[in-house]
Design a protein around this motif. Structure first.
Motif, PDB file in Angstrom:
ATOM      1  N   VAL A 337     -25.398  32.936  31.554  1.00 24.26           N
ATOM      2  CA  VAL A 337     -25.631  32.707  32.943  1.00 24.26           C
ATOM      3  C   VAL A 337     -26.678  31.355  33.086  1.00 24.26           C
ATOM      4  O   VAL A 337     -27.233  31.265  32.551  1.00 24.26           O
ATOM      5  CB  VAL A 337     -25.722  33.665  33.653  1.00 24.26           C
ATOM      6  N   THR A 339     -25.939  29.644  36.677  1.00 27.30           N
ATOM      7  CA  THR A 339     -25.823  29.562  37.955  1.00 27.30           C
ATOM      8  C   THR A 339     -25.740  30.828  38.657  1.00 27.30           C
ATOM      9  O   THR A 339     -26.064  31.878  38.076  1.00 27.30           O
ATOM     10  CB  THR A 339     -24.083  28.969  38.487  1.00 27.30           C
ATOM     11  N   LYS A 340     -26.371  30.700  40.284  1.00 31.28           N
ATOM     12  CA  LYS A 340     -26.483  32.169  41.062  1.00 31.28           C
ATOM     13  C   LYS A 340     -25.554  32.967  41.325  1.00 31.28           C
ATOM     14  O   LYS A 340     -25.466  34.174  40.346  1.00 31.28           O
ATOM     15  CB  LYS A 340     -27.235  31.389  42.446  1.00 31.28           C
ATOM     16  N   ALA A 341     -23.993  32.744  40.835  1.00 30.20           N
ATOM     17  CA  ALA A 341     -22.951  33.684  40.806  1.00 30.20           C
ATOM     18  C   ALA A 341     -22.753  33.839  39.493  1.00 30.20           C
ATOM     19  O   ALA A 341     -22.354  35.073  39.504  1.00 30.20           O
ATOM     20  CB  ALA A 341     -21.807  32.433  41.395  1.00 30.20           C
ATOM     21  N   GLN A 342     -22.541  33.117  38.386  1.00 32.68           N
ATOM     22  CA  GLN A 342     -22.779  34.185  37.064  1.00 32.68           C
ATOM     23  C   GLN A 342     -23.921  34.890  37.604  1.00 32.68           C
ATOM     24  O   GLN A 342     -23.230  36.143  36.456  1.00 32.68           O
ATOM     25  CB  GLN A 342     -22.528  32.709  36.076  1.00 32.68           C
ATOM     26  N   ASN A 344     -25.385  36.845  39.271  1.00 33.11           N
ATOM     27  CA  ASN A 344     -25.067  38.226  40.025  1.00 33.11           C
ATOM     28  C   ASN A 344     -23.534  39.039  39.526  1.00 33.11           C
ATOM     29  O   ASN A 344     -23.828  40.353  39.226  1.00 33.11           O
ATOM     30  CB  ASN A 344     -24.125  37.482  41.467  1.00 33.11           C
ATOM     31  N   ASP A 345     -22.627  38.498  38.777  1.00 35.61           N
ATOM     32  CA  ASP A 345     -21.497  39.327  38.649  1.00 35.61           C
ATOM     33  C   ASP A 345     -22.107  39.656  37.145  1.00 35.61           C
ATOM     34  O   ASP A 345     -21.495  40.816  37.340  1.00 35.61           O
ATOM     35  CB  ASP A 345     -20.555  37.730  38.023  1.00 35.61           C
ATOM     36  N   GLN A 348     -23.997  42.934  37.919  1.00 32.25           N
ATOM     37  CA  GLN A 348     -22.945  43.924  38.322  1.00 32.25           C
ATOM     38  C   GLN A 348     -22.189  44.283  37.444  1.00 32.25           C
ATOM     39  O   GLN A 348     -21.750  45.532  37.876  1.00 32.25           O
ATOM     40  CB  GLN A 348     -22.376  43.553  40.119  1.00 32.25           C
ATOM     41  N   SER A 369     -31.421  35.611  48.318  1.00 31.85           N
ATOM     42  CA  SER A 369     -30.731  36.877  47.599  1.00 31.85           C
ATOM     43  C   SER A 369     -32.148  37.350  47.239  1.00 31.85           C
ATOM     44  O   SER A 369     -32.892  37.599  46.498  1.00 31.85           O
ATOM     45  CB  SER A 369     -29.652  35.305  46.672  1.00 31.85           C
ATOM     46  N   PHE A 371     -30.963  40.645  44.100  1.00 31.65           N
ATOM     47  CA  PHE A 371     -30.530  40.948  43.286  1.00 31.65           C
ATOM     48  C   PHE A 371     -31.261  42.251  42.002  1.00 31.65           C
ATOM     49  O   PHE A 371     -32.565  42.429  42.282  1.00 31.65           O
ATOM     50  CB  PHE A 371     -30.244  39.454  41.646  1.00 31.65           C
TER      51      PHE A 371
END
Length: 623
Positions: A337, A339-342, A344-345, A348, A369, A371
């Protein structure tokens, strides 16, 4: 009249007539008319009981508990009986077979296989023939929604089910059962009412069990994972496992997790099959024996000890970074990853055993955030690989915490940056990494800029080979906060510019082989009142002397209150030249102090070196 005697009855061609009563060597009998062209009439009687197994070509006209009569046309009459055969009357031509030669020709009518468990079991088995659910409404009936049957490409059939809590599942199974998982566990198998084992059912040889014993003179909460199975040894001794304290549960991947509590000279014992792949805590005041031989948790699990074997050319790499041996390369990642979105995904979606990798050139702003890292997951980056600094997660906000780790998580090779770069009066606080689960490992990390703590331990943990610095806030500001956790090991770290390098409000911790430099804001190694349980501080080098905000020396160790077990401080190199007083006197400025007492209580110190001059022994201070 023709008389058959003993094994001479097997494979004998009979004409019209009858045979007098004779005991036989088997409970299987077969009349074979496949090679004749005429209908054969038969009467067979047994002394105790007789049963006809349905076959093609056989017509039964009369059947009682001990007598059968009928006609067979170019087929078999298959009979099971108890006692002995008292009468055989045959009108026609037939081979009469007994024993193995009869049983081999018997049709497969299936066997009733029942799986029950007092707890819970996920099971799977494969047969060479068909498998049918027995749905008879009983407490052992198989269920369509829980118990599936699948035809495989190789012609075999697999049943997959779940049962427990005193209930069971039943199947009619044709052919041989070739596989059954798990091979051991808290369940029972019966075949046609007779209890058996998964090994006997599949024809496998059971793996030799190993006996593991866990003993502690104090107290230990432990958890371990074994691939084969575990059985409590309940033999009435002081080392027996107990049903109420010590649990065995099957994991989704088929392994077993054993959890227990023991101590005060007592222990727990288990018979295990397969390999122990994880044990927590890895270190502490306990002893493990395997088949009577003492082993460490590292030897038991096959893991490498993180301390003594990790050495660069000039000794262990204090603080990690370049030269640290146990880095994780990007090639080991399940997902990378940037990025932050990557991130997070990926977190999860991750499950135990996965490696989520933050790219070495990633600079991820986290904001507020928070996580979560799931159990058993490794969150890694490339700090120390070819001189890399490691991917950075940073914020100028106040998360609590930025990252939270569940059981058995490893965080390695990252930079975790908070919003602070200088001393702050008490205000809004934030945390970097919180280890909420047990058995977590933090290594080769640089964590800095956090008002409350860079790393907070809430259960057993291992924090090592990391650089933890610039965590400064009035009333907090900790490199590692052990809070009231037990079995926390802090070693081979480089600390600087923290209010306390290690903080504790209770429980127990060990701080060893650490190097403390930079400015002193308060004392270095801390224990809050009432004093915790057991504190071990040894083979550390603490260079800081002058308090940055007060005109006095900074104690290297401050014990507030009285540890219930004791504080043991030895073989350290303290640059603070002031040796401990003969009698404690509050917040003084010696290298070792005890506060809130009038005399030394449960605090022992020996063989420490005071002052900046080189110790005479290489065994004093950090490596």
């Amino acid at each position: 009249m023709l008389t058959l005697t003993g094994s001479a009855a097997a494979a004998t061609l009979l004409g019209v007539g009858s045979a007098s009563a004779q005991p036989t060597p088997s409970k299987h009998m077969l009349l074979d008319t496949t090679d004749t062209e005429e209908v054969c009439h038969y009467v067979v009687e047994a002394s105790e009981a007789i049963e006809v197994v349905p076959t093609d070509g056989n017509t039964v006209s009369t059947a009682t508990d001990t007598r059968v009569e009928g006609d067979v046309d170019q087929g078999y009459v298959a009979l099971r009986y108890d006692g002995w055969i008292s009468t055989i009357e045959i009108d026609g031509r037939a081979y009469v077979r007994f024993g193995d030669s009869a049983e081999k020709l018997f049709p497969d009518t299936g066997r009733k296989v029942v799986v029950t468990s007092p707890t819970e079991v996920d099971y799977q088995f494969t047969a060479t023939g068909d498998i049918e659910r027995v749905e008879d409404g009983s407490r052992n009936a198989a269920e369509t929604q829980n118990d599936s049957i699948t035809e495989n490409d190789d012609g075999t059939v697999t049943a997959d089910g779940f049962t427990g809590n005193g209930y069971g599942d039943s199947f009619t199974v044709y052919g041989d059962v070739t596989e059954f998982t798990p091979l051991e566990g808290d369940y029972t198998i019966t075949v046609d009412g007779q209890e058996t084992t998964a090994y006997e059912l599949t024809g496998q040889e059971p793996e030799q069990s190993k006996r593991l014993r866990i003993v502690s003179p104090t107290e230990i909460d432990y958890t371990f994972t074994v691939t084969g199975g575990a059985v409590r040894v309940e033999d009435g001794s002081k080392y027996e496992a107990e049903t109420n304290n010590d649990t065995i549960e099957q994991n989704a991947d088929g392994t077993y997790q054993v959890s227990g509590l023991t101590g005060n000279g007592y222990g727990d014992t288990f018979d295990l099959t397969g390999d122990v792949t994880a044990f927590s805590p890895m270190e502490g005041e306990f002893t493990l024996t395997l088949d009577g031989e003492e082993v460490s948790a590292y030897e038991l699990t096959g893991e490498e000890p993180p301390a003594e074997d990790e050495s660069a050319e000039d000794g262990p790499v204090i603080g990690g970074g370049e030269g640290y041996e146990h880095t994780v390369p990007e090639s080991a990642a399940d997902v990378v990853v940037s990025t932050k979105a990557q991130l997070n995904d990926a977190l999860q979606s991750a499950s135990a055993g996965d490696v989520v990798y933050v790219s070495g050139d990633a600079d991820i702003y986290m904001g507020e955030s928070e996580f979560s890292i799931p159990s058993g997951v490794t969150l890694a980056s490339d700090r120390g690989i070819d001189g890399a600094a490691g991917g950075r997660l940073y914020t100028d906000r106040h998360p609590w915490p930025m990252l939270e780790a569940a059981d058995d998580v490893r965080v390695t090779g990252l930079r975790i940056e908070g919003p602070r770069s200088d001393w702050y009066d008490r205000g809004v606080l934030e945390q970097g990494l919180t280890l909420s689960g047990s058995g977590c490992e933090v290594d080769n990390v640089e964590a800095y800029g956090w008002g409350w703590a860079a790393v907070r331990c809430q259960q057993s943990a291992h924090v090592h080979h990391s650089e933890l610095h610039t965590n400064t806030e009035d009333g907090s500001g900790y490199g590692v906060a052990t809070t009231s956790a037990n079995d926390v090991l802090v070693e081979y770290n480089h600390f600087y510019d923290n209010r306390h390098s290690v903080e504790s409000t209770g429980g127990d911790y060990t701080a060893r082989y650490n190097h403390v430099t930079g400015k002193a804001i308060s004392h270095v190694f801390d224990q809050h009142e009432p004093g915790g349980d057991r504190i071990e501080i040894y083979n550390n080098t603490v260079e800081v002397v002058d308090q940055d905000r007060k005109d006095k020396n900074a104690p290297a160790v401050a014990i507030r209150g009285v540890p219930s077990d004791g504080a043991y401080i030895h073989d350290n190199w303290f640059y603070n030249p002031e040796e401990p007083r003969s009698t404690p006197d509050g917040w003084t400025d010696e290298a070792i102090i005890q506060v809130h007492v009038d005399s030394w209580e449960n605090v022992e110190f020996e063989n420490n070196h005071y002052g900046s001059s080189e110790p005479s022994s290489d065994d004093v201070g950090c490596p």
